[in-house]
Design a protein around this motif. Structure first.
Motif, PDB file in Angstrom:
ATOM      1  N   ALA A 119       0.822  -1.212   0.000  1.00 49.93           N
ATOM      2  CA  ALA A 119       0.000   0.000   0.000  1.00 49.93           C
ATOM      3  C   ALA A 119       0.853   1.257   0.000  1.00 49.93           C
ATOM      4  N   LEU A 143      -0.326  -1.991  -6.688  1.00 53.45           N
ATOM      5  CA  LEU A 143      -1.329  -1.400  -5.802  1.00 53.45           C
ATOM      6  C   LEU A 143      -2.759  -1.726  -6.223  1.00 53.45           C
ATOM      7  N   GLU A 154      -5.005  -0.988   4.746  1.00 54.49           N
ATOM      8  CA  GLU A 154      -4.661   0.402   4.438  1.00 54.49           C
ATOM      9  C   GLU A 154      -5.791   1.094   3.689  1.00 54.49           C
ATOM     10  N   ALA A 163      -4.774  -0.484  -1.332  1.00 52.69           N
ATOM     11  CA  ALA A 163      -3.691  -1.439  -1.231  1.00 52.69           C
ATOM     12  C   ALA A 163      -3.891  -2.551  -2.238  1.00 52.69           C
TER      13      ALA A 163
END
Length: 175
Positions: A119, A143, A154, A163
């Motif tokens: 993340a 990501l 996250e 993330a």
């Protein structure tokens, strides 16, 4: 004297062209290093998990040589890979000595597979070299990875999950 002035002017022109190109080269090198470090980290974690079947009390130094660290820039090599403390087992992958990418590893838990979460770090994600690295296509691809039934920890300021998640045993190829 006139020849000397012309030489100095020519050197000034060459320097004004070369310096911006050198700065771009440094950023490109940081992006390439970060992508390589993420790939190596995923490979090392996957290999360890395949061999052992779990992380148990494995420490980062036993699993990988990728330079990762804890909050406060402390080396993470002596800490346990899978932790359930208040930091959720987060380690950071530094880019130009700035913590830009956060990584968490979770062991299998019931129906949830073992996975790696990659993340953006919340605090510096939109500034300087972090912004350029996080906007690079290979990093964006990491990501954007998703796994059904796995919710990354996250999230951004709006509460959206930010993330990528990679399960162990899945084949991920990112160029």
């Amino acid at each position: 004297m006139i020849e000397l002035i012309f030489v100095i002017v020519i050197l000034g022109i060459l320097a004004s062209v070369a310096i911006p190109r050198l700065a771009a080269t440094k950023t490109d090198a940081e992006i390439a290093t970060t992508v390589s470090n993420i790939r190596t980290l995923i490979s090392d974690l996957g290999s360890y998990y395949v061999v052992k079947g779990e992380f148990g009390n494995a420490k980062w130094g036993d699993v990988t040589n990728v330079p990762i660290r804890l909050a406060g820039k402390k080396p993470a090599q002596g800490t346990i890979v899978v932790r359930n403390d208040t930091t959720q087992g987060a380690v950071y992958l530094p880019v130009d000595n700035i913590d830009c990418i956060v990584i968490r590893v979770k062991d299998r838990n019931g129906a949830t597979p073992a996975y790696i979460e990659i993340a953006k770090t919340r605090s510096l994600k939109n500034t300087g070299i972090c912004k350029e690295v996080l906007n690079a296509e290979p990093i964006k691809a990491f990501l954007d990875l998703r796994v059904p039934n796995v919710t990354p920890i996250e999230e951004n300021d709006s509460g959206q999950r930010e993330a990528g998640v990679i399960t162990f045993g899945s084949s991920v190829t990112i160029y």
